[in-house]
Enzyme design. Structure first.
Site, PDB file in Angstrom:
ATOM      1  N   GLU A 259       0.840  -1.200   0.000  1.00 34.85           N
ATOM      2  CA  GLU A 259       0.000   0.000   0.000  1.00 34.85           C
ATOM      3  C   GLU A 259       0.877   1.252   0.000  1.00 34.85           C
ATOM      4  O   GLU A 259       1.925   1.267   0.660  1.00 34.85           O
ATOM      5  CB  GLU A 259      -0.927  -0.003   1.219  1.00 34.85           C
ATOM      6  CG  GLU A 259      -1.923  -1.141   1.181  1.00 34.85           C
ATOM      7  CD  GLU A 259      -2.807  -1.220   2.418  1.00 34.85           C
ATOM      8  OE1 GLU A 259      -3.800  -1.950   2.392  1.00 34.85           O
ATOM      9  OE2 GLU A 259      -2.480  -0.544   3.429  1.00 34.85           O
ATOM     10  N   HIS A 278      -8.166   1.019   1.965  1.00 26.96           N
ATOM     11  CA  HIS A 278      -7.789   0.965   3.382  1.00 26.96           C
ATOM     12  C   HIS A 278      -8.432   2.116   4.168  1.00 26.96           C
ATOM     13  O   HIS A 278      -7.770   2.871   4.882  1.00 26.96           O
ATOM     14  CB  HIS A 278      -6.267   1.002   3.556  1.00 26.96           C
ATOM     15  CG  HIS A 278      -5.821   0.420   4.875  1.00 26.96           C
ATOM     16  ND1 HIS A 278      -4.650  -0.275   5.014  1.00 26.96           N
ATOM     17  CD2 HIS A 278      -6.387   0.417   6.108  1.00 26.96           C
ATOM     18  CE1 HIS A 278      -4.503  -0.670   6.266  1.00 26.96           C
ATOM     19  NE2 HIS A 278      -5.560  -0.257   6.955  1.00 26.96           N
ATOM     20  N   ALA A 280     -11.499   1.462   5.972  1.00 24.35           N
ATOM     21  CA  ALA A 280     -12.510   0.902   6.875  1.00 24.35           C
ATOM     22  C   ALA A 280     -12.517   1.636   8.214  1.00 24.35           C
ATOM     23  O   ALA A 280     -13.563   1.783   8.856  1.00 24.35           O
ATOM     24  CB  ALA A 280     -12.275  -0.590   7.080  1.00 24.35           C
TER      25      ALA A 280
END
Length: 313
Positions: A259, A278, A280
């Protein structure tokens, strides 16, 4: 005392940083992950590092002689060289539970988005084709009610999610280190019986590629996989192959092995996969809780008080 938030911050969050800095006599700087040159300029002066996602290496720590604390905005510390920090006398702390509400809700969102084919219906509707979708598309829609959901890991996030899933009519089972709680199953048994599998464990040497090709092959035919934990838990190539073969019916992914993710992996274009970057954990409420906890630890280390949630390497 210089505190650096190494992440992206909107105007509302920047204003909150300014209020906190004024109240407590701190200097808080925001450094975007896209600004490595600015980070290099800040490192020699940095006393506290508020870490989001961009990895912290031993080389970073060597360039920050004043650094006293690395505070993770979240839980997972796999992007921090904790051993190197500990060796240099830099405390590492995190915030277990701070993002549990946000991540459990986002996990449910991904489950439902995959089971109800939300991206497909959205795209077809805004293009004017929503009312002419072939009947077999709708026949693939599924409900959580009556399904079995397997939670791999059973911490704050999974337990919150489990309560909601139970209220929706799902049967919830879990696998975790503790085997003494109702609903616990061996991992392979959980995979074999679950209609939906959701991952909630940290990335460690023991859990890396936890769902490799062999384990993915043991999943119930037609199952859905959701991952809001860490990308390194799943073999993306094996997952993509299972989706292509039809042995799994869908996946919802918020995290990826590397990432920021460049989305060049073919799984990103699979019609039965929903992906998010990413996020959440990312809600205003999480940011507010995180700020309170982060400031408390900065003030504690400044004033020689005990730190909360210390992680050791």
């Amino acid at each position: 005392m210089l505190v650096v938030y190494h992440g992206e911050a909107g105007p509302r969050q920047v204003q909150r940083f300014a209020e906190v800095a004024d109240r407590h006599g701190l200097r808080i700087e925001v450094c975007s992950p896209t600004q490595p040159e600015r980070l290099a300029e800040l490192l020699p002066e940095m006393d506290a590092w508020w870490h989001v996602l961009t990895p912290i290496t031993a080389e970073h720590l060597d360039a920050a002689p004043r650094l006293r604390i690395v505070h993770k905005w979240g839980v997972g510390v796999n992007t921090i060289d904790v051993a190197a920090a500990t060796e240099r006398g830099v405390a590492v702390t995190n915030m277990p539970g701070s993002n549990a509400a946000a991540v459990s809700e986002a996990t449910l969102l991904l489950m439902l988005s995959v089971l109800r084919q939300l991206p497909t219906f959205h795209t077809e509707t805004v293009s004017g084709r929503g009312w002419s979708i072939p009947p077999n598309v709708g026949e693939r829609n599924r409900e959580l009610a009556g399904s079995t959901v397997g939670l791999v890991g059973y911490g704050d996030i999974a337990q919150r999610l489990g309560s909601v899933l139970t209220a929706l009519g799902a049967t919830v089972v879990h696998h975790a280190r503790r085997a003494d709680r109702p609903g616990w199953l061996p991992l392979d048994d959980l995979l074999a019986m679950s209609d939906v599998v959701s991952l909630h464990v940290p990335l460690t040497p023991e859990t890396e590629l936890l769902l490799d090709a062999d384990r993915i092959a043991r999943m119930r035919p037609g199952a859905v996989l959701v991952n809001t934990a860490r990308g390194g838990l799943v073999d993306l190539d094996a997952l993509h192959a299972a989706l292509d073969a039809g042995t799994l019916s869908g996946a919802g992914l918020d995290v990826f092995p590397d990432e920021p993710w460049d989305a060049r992996h073919p799984i990103s274009e699979h019609p039965r996969v929903v992906v998010t970057p990413h996020v959440a954990w990312l809600t205003w409420e999480t940011l507010e809780r995180s700020l309170d906890l982060a400031v408390a630890n900065v003030l504690a280390i400044r004033d020689g008080q005990p730190l909360a949630h210390v992680v050791t390497g």
